[in-house]
Design an enzyme around this catalytic site. Structure first.
Site, PDB file in Angstrom:
ATOM      1  N   ASP A   1      -8.819   0.082   7.158  1.00  0.00           N
ATOM      2  CA  ASP A   1      -7.957  -0.361   8.260  1.00  0.00           C
ATOM      3  C   ASP A   1      -6.487  -0.434   7.830  1.00  0.00           C
ATOM      4  O   ASP A   1      -5.586  -0.368   8.658  1.00  0.00           O
ATOM      5  CB  ASP A   1      -8.414  -1.745   8.743  1.00  0.00           C
ATOM      6  CG  ASP A   1      -9.921  -1.810   8.943  1.00  0.00           C
ATOM      7  OD1 ASP A   1     -10.355  -1.837  10.086  1.00  0.00           O
ATOM      8  OD2 ASP A   1     -10.664  -1.785   7.933  1.00  0.00           O
TER       9      ASP A   1
ATOM     10  N   GLU B   1       0.805  -1.225   0.000  1.00  0.00           N
ATOM     11  CA  GLU B   1       0.000   0.000   0.000  1.00  0.00           C
ATOM     12  C   GLU B   1       0.832   1.265   0.000  1.00  0.00           C
ATOM     13  O   GLU B   1       0.484   2.250  -0.647  1.00  0.00           O
ATOM     14  CB  GLU B   1      -0.966   0.013   1.198  1.00  0.00           C
ATOM     15  CG  GLU B   1      -2.156  -0.931   1.054  1.00  0.00           C
ATOM     16  CD  GLU B   1      -1.863  -2.339   1.559  1.00  0.00           C
ATOM     17  OE1 GLU B   1      -0.719  -2.587   1.987  1.00  0.00           O
ATOM     18  OE2 GLU B   1      -2.769  -3.185   1.520  1.00  0.00           O
TER      19      GLU B   1
ATOM     20  N   HIS C   1     -10.655  -5.185  10.079  1.00  0.00           N
ATOM     21  CA  HIS C   1     -11.325  -5.046   8.780  1.00  0.00           C
ATOM     22  C   HIS C   1     -12.708  -4.424   8.929  1.00  0.00           C
ATOM     23  O   HIS C   1     -13.559  -4.621   8.068  1.00  0.00           O
ATOM     24  CB  HIS C   1     -11.475  -6.411   8.088  1.00  0.00           C
ATOM     25  CG  HIS C   1     -10.212  -6.980   7.531  1.00  0.00           C
ATOM     26  ND1 HIS C   1      -9.213  -7.477   8.317  1.00  0.00           N
ATOM     27  CD2 HIS C   1      -9.783  -7.119   6.250  1.00  0.00           C
ATOM     28  CE1 HIS C   1      -8.223  -7.919   7.560  1.00  0.00           C
ATOM     29  NE2 HIS C   1      -8.536  -7.707   6.302  1.00  0.00           N
TER      30      HIS C   1
END
Lengths: 337, 372, 321
Positions: A95, A70, A139
């Site tokens: 998250d 990410e 999540h």
């Protein structure tokens, strides 16, 4: 115009804008799926199937699968936005901001300011949030207040399919960085959605119900709950105005203050953890600017200050429920001042 | 006449699911004629007077003031004075018991708008009614759509087909408007009639839609049986350009509400849902450009580009004008310069949306004119 | 790669400008007239200039907190840079960025960066823009030895390889991450790390403009012609401490004096071009005088340049809000 799910609405918005503007690219983990694998190509279309079908139409050059990385690809989206593309990056679950937040709040959000107004960063980060799917602590969070806190970001919380399509097209056409929060429990909700492209302006609240007895401000999925409560209370002759601010940054303060001036009673429903969330923000707004109008203390309906639990019994107890919202509205109506 | 008749919640417009009885205008025991104003009904879109669909003695008011009743739900019972109370009780019980089934069945065969292609354009329309009578076609004004006729189209649909359609650039029709001038829009109307195989129709036009109807009646007289022009353009030079411009510019709730309130004598009639519906339309890609193109052609320089008054003598079809005296968009003064062959009905105190504000009166005028 | 006389003059002028700029900022900062943090690039000039001489305005670089040299090498306006350091509204970033966030996107300078390791992901994005829009552009991330240990940098190596991006990563290894030696903080070898991600990698002497220019030229040409990303490990030295105000007590006795005497990239460049008669001594001396005058003018103008007003706090956050 036809009935479409929230999932279809988001997908249509992406398709409209990718057709309209060659600079729009999408990227993220498994946004197509199956890349390099021996089986089906375009296997996933993201974990919710939202982006399925885009790769066959637009090709791998504009539908970019990424490694699970990410920091790199969210940062790449920011850098691409500052240099001419209009990327829509999918952060699979909000998250996961923990592994890429620097690229969002120190880089993308601040380019324009740090560079003295000489940067444009038309970046959209789509992300799933919210509890309800038994996905537990890592999540299921509703982390939009953290993004709302950052100057330079715009934060969008579509509460239904119609809203999702118009707000996402607006987000993609917007020249500032936008974080677009999709509630994972809304993807199958349906309503009438135009087939054409359309935009909904940011900072313009939607009044989904109108009544003069109490004001309910709710965000994302909580708008649906607030509407249910308003409909149920109407049977008892209690009229509620339900305000869906649509965007937490910018925030349509006027719509909230105007309504509280009329009703004198406010319930804020926020799925985010209770400290420094949108509920506290709006309670403070009203305390500062509409204190004289209040006929009862403001009620904030939020989860408890805990991580999101796993077991169904625990998660159901965690999520703000229509019953708690209704109890709060009845409470503010009964309060004497 | 059957012994016991229900009066039920009307359905005004496609999206209406329920209405609120704001006020009863008649007491129990009153003897009603068809068309008597019996209650005021508030919907999320607008408040309107409800006229009795039946005649007879009002025996029971079922809905209370302030109560929300679903469409087709029981509002009142009309029956001959001789019918015993017990029979009325039984009728009410039976009606309520089968109401769910009835409403579901009604919803299932509710007419829906359809799309057709006319002259290469996609046009959306709603057809109501059937019969041998000459069809009626409704043409909305600038920025409107077929729902503008929600109170009127059903009222004149007995014994004839009625059509309300969305002009190019509007509603669910194509957003391509070509030149956007009166000729182009009248061409769209002609193509629509052709696509529906309507040889000859009564035309009911509001505002810009009136000018379009008039242009067709002058250009193709054989296709027009009569003209009802409501707050119509095309009859004088003036147009409230401030309204046109603010309507085009508005994309937020407050701006739009302010703009729309100019349309009505009573601004309270502009509901949030009406504002939201207009905003939903205005947000669609291509709408703003279409509206600008039409306004730029039809209202160039803040004046009506096509004033057809001098040609009214050529009209083959009978024509009538209906105007609200408090019209703030197209002034009622334009009606002062019309030939005597055109009857003018001035409705005191009504605004530009006179066909919504005074639907009962306007419907009677349309029905009488088109029926003649 | 053979450089023309004009290119050599430009290389010397850019390196001399960086040196003079930094030496003067050192003095100005010590006088207490510059706000904030300042990190000086003096000693590392051959890296910025050796790389950027291979780039054009259509190419993009991301810099580090030690960014003045990269700015000048990429063609940013020196006077506007000095004004920015002085916090003037006439500065390159209108007084909103300062030394650590100085940028000029019109020159392909995507910013100095206050976050160590902030640049490499951004450069993957700039390279993606070039690839998708087929501009033929290349994107270069400058990273310190400290930044080379950040996950963002290592993830970017991988992403650049996986996406086959026209990107070059330049690790400027000046031996210290703040006060900690890179010999201690960097596990493994920079070249082998890069090779582990599939990036061609070269170690170059950062005191030698020609070595840097040659290696960068190879990597940038590879990227521009579709050959994907590469890495350069540029070994060099900084003359000043991590930031102005850092006493530099972690450095060895006489270390900096020795570096200035023996490993000055500017002196090496002068010697080489004059001895090989590529440039005349008078040409180089003229540049020195012109650069000194430019810096003097820059400081004089920056001292009296307009300050922002309090209302400017509120502008430039969003395009629309």
């Amino acid at each position: 115009m036809s009935r479409k799910t929230y999932r279809q609405a988001v997908s249509e918005a992406l398709r409209h804008e990718m057709r309209r503007d060659l600079r729009v690219v999408i990227m993220g983990e498994d946004v197509s799926g199956g890349l390099g694998a021996p089986g089906e190509q375009d296997a996933w279309g993201g974990p919710q199937g939202v982006t399925k079908g885009l790769m066959p139409e637009f090709g791998r050059g504009r539908v970019l699968d990424t490694p699970i990385s990410e920091s790199a690809f969210i940062g790449a989206a920011a850098g691409a936005a500052a240099t001419g593309l209009r990327p829509v990056a999918e952060l699979m679950f909000v998250d996961f901001m923990g592994v890429c937040f620097d690229q969002i709040f120190n880089q993308a959000a601040k380019f324009r300011y740090m560079f003295g107004g000489r940067a444009v960063t038309p970046l959209v980060i789509r992300t799933q949030y919210g509890a309800g799917l038994r996905a537990a602590s890592q999540h299921s969070q509703s982390l939009y207040p953290i993004f709302t806190h950052i100057p330079g970001l715009k934060v969008v919380l579509p509460s239904s399919a119609y809203e999702a399509k118009g707000l996402l097209i607006q987000a993609i056409r917007d020249d500032d960085p936008v974080v677009f929060f999709e509630h994972k429990a809304l993807y199958d909700d349906e309503e009438e959605v135009p087939d054409e492209a359309y935009t909904i302006p940011f900072g313009e609240a939607n009044l989904t119900r109108e009544g003069s007895d109490a004001t309910i401000v709710a965000f994302g999925r909580m708008v649906k709950f607030a509407n249910q409560v308003a409909d149920s209370l109407e049977q008892d002759g209690i009229g509620c105005t339900v305000i869906d601010p649509r965007t937490t940054s910018p925030l349509d303060s006027d719509a909230i203050l105007d309504s509280v001036a009329e009703t004198g009673r406010l319930v804020v429903v926020d799925e985010a953890s209770p400290r420094c969330n949108m509920a506290t923000d709006i309670a403070a707004l009203v305390a500062e600017h509409a204190f004289g109008a209040l006929k009862a203390p403001v009620r904030m309906i939020t989860p408890p200050h805990t991580p999101v639990p796993f077991a169904p019994e625990l998660e159901d107890a965690y999520i703000p429920s229509p019953a708690r919202i209704e109890e709060a509205v009845r409470g503010v109506l009964a309060a004497k001042r | 006449m059957s012994a016991i008749q229900p009066i039920t919640m009307p359905k005004w417009g496609l999206s209406m699911r329920e209405g609120l009885v704001a006020q009863w205008n008649v007491a129990e025991g009153a003897v009603l004629r068809v068309g008597d104003e019996i209650a005021e009904i508030e919907t999320t879109k607008i408040t309107n007077v409800f006229e009795s669909p039946v005649a007879g003695q009002l025996r029971r008011r079922i809905a209370k003031e302030g109560e929300a009743i679903p469409v087709q739900g029981l509002l009142a019972v009309v029956a001959d004075a001789a019918v015993p109370e017990a029979e009325i009780d039984a009728f009410v019980l039976a009606y309520q018991a089968e109401f769910g089934t009835r409403a579901a069945a009604a919803a299932a065969d509710e007419p829906q708008p359809e799309l057709l292609t006319a002259g290469g354009r996609a046009l959306r329309f709603l057809k109501l009614g059937e019969g041998d009578g000459t069809p009626a076609v409704f043409i909305h004004g600038f920025g409107g759509n077929l729902n503008s006729w929600l109170f009127n189209q059903p009222a004149v649909a007995a014994g004839r087909a009625t059509y309300a359609f969305d002009l190019p650039g509007h509603g669910g029709s194509t957003k391509a408007v070509g030149a956007g001038d009166l000729g182009a829009l009248a061409g769209a109307l002609a193509d629509f009639l052709g696509a529906c195989a309507i040889e000859r129709a009564h035309l009911v036009g509001h505002s810009l839609g009136g000018a379009i109807a008039l242009a067709l009646a002058l250009g193709e007289p054989a296709r027009v049986a009569s003209l009802t022009l409501i707050g119509s353009a095309g009859l004088g030079p003036d147009i409230n350009m401030g309204y046109i411009e603010s309507f085009i510019a508005a994309n937020r709730r407050k701006e739009m509400k302010a703009a729309l309130s100019e349309l009505f004598a009573d601004p309270a009639l502009v509901s949030t849902e009406m504002v939201n519906d207009v905003l939903k339309y205005k947000r669609i890609d291509g709408v703003e450009a279409a509206l600008r193109a039409i306004a730029g052609s039809a209202f160039a320089g803040g004046r009506q580009a096509a004033v057809l008054t001098a040609r009214l003598g050529e009209l083959a079809a009978p024509a009538q004008c209906i105007w609200g005296t408090a019209d703030r968009i197209v002034p009622v003064e334009h009606a002062a310069h019309l030939p005597a062959s055109i009857t003018v009905h001035r409705l005191a105190g009504a605004g530009h949306m006179v066909h919504m504000e005074r639907a009962g009166d306007v419907n009677k005028l349309i029905d009488a004119f088109a029926g003649a | 790669m053979q450089l023309s006389r004009d290119q050599l003059l430009r290389a010397y002028r850019d390196m001399a400008t960086i040196r003079a700029f930094e030496e003067r900022v050192h003095v100005e900062f010590a006088a207490g007239v510059l706000p904030g943090f300042v990190h000086l690039y003096a000693g590392e000039e051959a890296s910025a200039v050796g790389v950027c001489m291979n780039l054009g305005d259509g190419d993009v670089i991301a810099s580090t907190h030690r960014g003045h040299g990269h700015c000048i090498a990429k063609g940013c306006d020196v006077k506007a840079m000095m004004k920015e350091l002085y916090g003037s509204v006439e500065g390159l970033c209108r007084g909103k960025g300062g030394s650590m966030h100085i940028a000029d996107l019109s020159r392909g300078m995507l910013g100095a960066n206050g976050i160590v390791g902030g640049g490499p992901p951004l450069i993957c994005g700039a390279a993606l823009s070039a690839k998708v829009m087929k501009t033929g552009g290349v994107a270069v991330a400058f990273v310190g030895d400290g930044g080379s240990n950040q996950g963002t940098t290592l993830e970017s190596f991988n992403l650049a390889r996986v996406w086959e991006l026209p990107a070059v990563f330049v690790i400027e290894d000046n031996g210290y991450a703040e006060s900690t030696a890179s010999s201690w903080a960097v596990g493994g070898d920079q070249l082998k790390r890069a090779e582990g991600f599939g990036l061609p990698a070269r170690r170059v002497d950062g005191h030698d403009f020609f070595d840097v220019h040659d290696a960068a030229g190879e990597a940038i040409t590879r990227a521009r012609s579709g050959g994907g990303p590469s890495l350069l490990h540029v070994v060099l030295d900084r003359y000043y401490s991590h930031f102005e105000g850092d006493a530099g007590t972690y450095r060895g006795p006489g270390e900096v004096d020795r570096l200035r005497a023996e490993k000055d990239c500017l002196k090496r460049f002068r010697k080489r071009v004059i001895e090989s008669a590529l440039l005349g001594k008078d040409q180089v001396d003229t540049i020195d005088r012109e650069v000194a005058a430019l810096i003097e003018t820059s400081v004089r103008e920056a001292r009296t340049a307009a300050k922002p007003s309090a209302a400017d706090v509120l502008t430039d956050v969003y395009l629309s809000y």
